[in-house]
Design a protein around this motif. Structure first.
Motif, PDB file in Angstrom:
ATOM      1  N   THR A  63      20.640  -2.169 108.511  1.00  0.00           N
ATOM      2  CA  THR A  63      20.169  -0.868 109.266  1.00  0.00           C
ATOM      3  C   THR A  63      20.890  -0.126 109.972  1.00  0.00           C
ATOM      4  OG1 THR A  63      17.774  -1.141 107.543  1.00  0.00           O
ATOM      5  CG2 THR A  63      18.575   0.936 109.203  1.00  0.00           C
ATOM      6  N   LEU A  64      20.632  -1.208 111.312  1.00  0.00           N
ATOM      7  CA  LEU A  64      21.891  -1.029 112.612  1.00  0.00           C
ATOM      8  C   LEU A  64      22.765  -0.839 112.563  1.00  0.00           C
ATOM      9  CD1 LEU A  64      19.290  -2.331 114.712  1.00  0.00           C
ATOM     10  CD2 LEU A  64      19.151  -0.909 114.358  1.00  0.00           C
ATOM     11  N   THR A  65      22.898  -1.914 111.777  1.00  0.00           N
ATOM     12  CA  THR A  65      24.439  -1.442 111.621  1.00  0.00           C
ATOM     13  C   THR A  65      25.596  -0.440 111.463  1.00  0.00           C
ATOM     14  OG1 THR A  65      24.981  -4.202 111.299  1.00  0.00           O
ATOM     15  CG2 THR A  65      27.067  -2.652 110.301  1.00  0.00           C
ATOM     16  N   VAL A  66      24.678   0.498 109.998  1.00  0.00           N
ATOM     17  CA  VAL A  66      24.926   1.236 109.336  1.00  0.00           C
ATOM     18  C   VAL A  66      24.775   2.698 109.899  1.00  0.00           C
ATOM     19  CG1 VAL A  66      24.252   3.373 107.731  1.00  0.00           C
ATOM     20  CG2 VAL A  66      25.169   0.699 106.802  1.00  0.00           C
ATOM     21  N   LEU A  67      23.724   2.350 110.531  1.00  0.00           N
ATOM     22  CA  LEU A  67      23.216   3.540 111.714  1.00  0.00           C
ATOM     23  C   LEU A  67      24.063   3.448 112.959  1.00  0.00           C
ATOM     24  CD1 LEU A  67      19.360   3.176 112.603  1.00  0.00           C
ATOM     25  CD2 LEU A  67      20.715   5.216 111.335  1.00  0.00           C
ATOM     26  N   ASN A  68      24.689   2.595 113.198  1.00  0.00           N
ATOM     27  CA  ASN A  68      25.634   2.086 114.695  1.00  0.00           C
ATOM     28  C   ASN A  68      27.143   2.167 114.146  1.00  0.00           C
ATOM     29  OD1 ASN A  68      25.001   1.657 116.833  1.00  0.00           O
ATOM     30  ND2 ASN A  68      24.428  -0.345 116.029  1.00  0.00           N
ATOM     31  N   LEU A  69      27.903   3.094 113.229  1.00  0.00           N
ATOM     32  CA  LEU A  69      28.624   2.946 112.048  1.00  0.00           C
ATOM     33  C   LEU A  69      28.914   4.509 111.883  1.00  0.00           C
ATOM     34  CD1 LEU A  69      30.017   0.772 109.372  1.00  0.00           C
ATOM     35  CD2 LEU A  69      30.659   0.139 112.104  1.00  0.00           C
ATOM     36  N   ALA A  70      27.545   5.108 111.506  1.00  0.00           N
ATOM     37  CA  ALA A  70      27.416   6.604 111.381  1.00  0.00           C
ATOM     38  C   ALA A  70      27.223   7.071 112.451  1.00  0.00           C
ATOM     39  CB  ALA A  70      26.181   6.376 109.948  1.00  0.00           C
ATOM     40  N   LEU A  71      26.434   6.542 113.547  1.00  0.00           N
ATOM     41  CA  LEU A  71      26.656   7.537 114.336  1.00  0.00           C
ATOM     42  C   LEU A  71      27.096   7.070 115.548  1.00  0.00           C
ATOM     43  CD1 LEU A  71      22.383   7.985 114.368  1.00  0.00           C
ATOM     44  CD2 LEU A  71      24.454   9.262 113.626  1.00  0.00           C
ATOM     45  N   GLY A  72      28.248   5.994 115.731  1.00  0.00           N
ATOM     46  CA  GLY A  72      28.482   5.122 117.152  1.00  0.00           C
ATOM     47  C   GLY A  72      28.981   6.423 117.967  1.00  0.00           C
ATOM     48  N   ASP A  73      30.125   7.041 117.172  1.00  0.00           N
ATOM     49  CA  ASP A  73      30.610   8.410 119.002  1.00  0.00           C
ATOM     50  C   ASP A  73      29.309   9.721 118.910  1.00  0.00           C
ATOM     51  OD1 ASP A  73      33.321   7.484 117.412  1.00  0.00           O
ATOM     52  OD2 ASP A  73      33.302   9.370 116.125  1.00  0.00           O
ATOM     53  N   TRP A  74      28.726   8.995 119.083  1.00  0.00           N
ATOM     54  CA  TRP A  74      27.311  10.219 119.374  1.00  0.00           C
ATOM     55  C   TRP A  74      26.770   9.075 120.353  1.00  0.00           C
ATOM     56  CZ3 TRP A  74      22.190  10.709 118.883  1.00  0.00           C
ATOM     57  CH2 TRP A  74      21.446  11.497 119.562  1.00  0.00           C
ATOM     58  N   LEU A  75      25.842   8.065 119.621  1.00  0.00           N
ATOM     59  CA  LEU A  75      25.442   7.194 120.892  1.00  0.00           C
ATOM     60  C   LEU A  75      26.386   6.701 121.687  1.00  0.00           C
ATOM     61  CD1 LEU A  75      23.602   5.135 117.775  1.00  0.00           C
ATOM     62  CD2 LEU A  75      22.507   6.470 118.935  1.00  0.00           C
ATOM     63  N   GLY A  76      27.569   6.511 121.589  1.00  0.00           N
ATOM     64  CA  GLY A  76      28.462   6.234 123.318  1.00  0.00           C
ATOM     65  C   GLY A  76      28.236   6.785 123.895  1.00  0.00           C
ATOM     66  N   THR A  77      27.601   7.749 123.813  1.00  0.00           N
ATOM     67  CA  THR A  77      27.728   9.106 124.838  1.00  0.00           C
ATOM     68  C   THR A  77      26.483   8.879 125.659  1.00  0.00           C
ATOM     69  OG1 THR A  77      26.664  10.644 123.778  1.00  0.00           O
ATOM     70  CG2 THR A  77      29.036  10.768 124.057  1.00  0.00           C
ATOM     71  N   LEU A  78      25.824   8.094 125.092  1.00  0.00           N
ATOM     72  CA  LEU A  78      23.870   8.036 125.560  1.00  0.00           C
ATOM     73  C   LEU A  78      24.079   6.242 126.384  1.00  0.00           C
ATOM     74  CD1 LEU A  78      21.815   8.562 122.223  1.00  0.00           C
ATOM     75  CD2 LEU A  78      22.364  10.395 123.631  1.00  0.00           C
ATOM     76  N   THR A  79      22.944   6.912 127.368  1.00  0.00           N
ATOM     77  CA  THR A  79      22.593   5.685 127.923  1.00  0.00           C
ATOM     78  C   THR A  79      21.298   4.559 127.250  1.00  0.00           C
ATOM     79  OG1 THR A  79      20.446   5.910 128.886  1.00  0.00           O
ATOM     80  CG2 THR A  79      22.361   7.075 130.520  1.00  0.00           C
ATOM     81  N   PRO A  80      22.412   3.360 127.397  1.00  0.00           N
ATOM     82  CA  PRO A  80      22.004   2.077 126.559  1.00  0.00           C
ATOM     83  C   PRO A  80      20.239   2.116 126.116  1.00  0.00           C
ATOM     84  CG  PRO A  80      23.187   1.677 127.955  1.00  0.00           C
ATOM     85  CD  PRO A  80      22.859   2.855 128.663  1.00  0.00           C
ATOM     86  N   VAL A  81      19.321   2.306 127.395  1.00  0.00           N
ATOM     87  CA  VAL A  81      17.682   2.723 127.023  1.00  0.00           C
ATOM     88  C   VAL A  81      17.705   4.184 125.880  1.00  0.00           C
ATOM     89  CG1 VAL A  81      15.328   3.677 127.786  1.00  0.00           C
ATOM     90  CG2 VAL A  81      16.898   1.877 128.943  1.00  0.00           C
ATOM     91  N   VAL A  82      18.570   5.090 125.901  1.00  0.00           N
ATOM     92  CA  VAL A  82      18.201   6.548 125.065  1.00  0.00           C
ATOM     93  C   VAL A  82      19.210   6.340 123.854  1.00  0.00           C
ATOM     94  CG1 VAL A  82      18.967   8.375 125.084  1.00  0.00           C
ATOM     95  CG2 VAL A  82      18.235   7.629 127.185  1.00  0.00           C
ATOM     96  N   ARG A  83      20.179   5.805 123.822  1.00  0.00           N
ATOM     97  CA  ARG A  83      20.337   4.368 122.669  1.00  0.00           C
ATOM     98  C   ARG A  83      19.537   3.279 121.459  1.00  0.00           C
ATOM     99  NH1 ARG A  83      25.732   3.222 124.066  1.00  0.00           N
ATOM    100  NH2 ARG A  83      24.575   1.426 125.399  1.00  0.00           N
ATOM    101  N   THR A  84      18.963   2.776 122.303  1.00  0.00           N
ATOM    102  CA  THR A  84      18.427   2.032 121.960  1.00  0.00           C
ATOM    103  C   THR A  84      17.008   2.806 121.066  1.00  0.00           C
ATOM    104  OG1 THR A  84      19.008   0.613 123.672  1.00  0.00           O
ATOM    105  CG2 THR A  84      16.688   0.229 122.032  1.00  0.00           C
TER     106      THR A  84
END
Length: 85
Positions: free
Chosen positions: A34-55
């Motif tokens: 689940t986390l792998t798919v979410l990271n692949l699908a949302l990776g570009d957008w998540l990369g702009t967030l701080t680690p706490v917000v991304r988590t």
């Protein structure tokens, strides 16, 4: 003629709850993909967030998927596998 005994609903023993180890494996099997798919699908957008917000975002999306979608299916699969044995 074969006389193997197949358990009927009246003679089959119910499968108990999972052990700690079984539950740990089931959770890992549900969470990692689940986390792998979410990271692949949302990776570009998540990369702009701080680690706490991304988590926080990942957990907010992943937990309902795992708890309401995947874990019930894994529990059913576990019961089917253990009922055959």
């Amino acid at each position: 003629m074969s006389t193997t005994h197949q358990p009927t609903p009246a003679t089959a023993r119910p499968v108990g709850p999972p052990t700690k180890h079984q539950l740990a494996v089931m959770i890992w099997v549900a969470v990692f993909p689940t986390l792998t798919v979410l990271n692949l699908a949302l990776g570009d957008w998540l990369g702009t967030l701080t680690p706490v917000v991304r988590t926080f975002v990942l957990a907010t999306i992943a937990v309902p998927i795992v708890i309401y979608g995947l874990m019930p299916q894994l529990h059913k699969l576990r019961v089917r596998l253990l009922s055959r044995a």
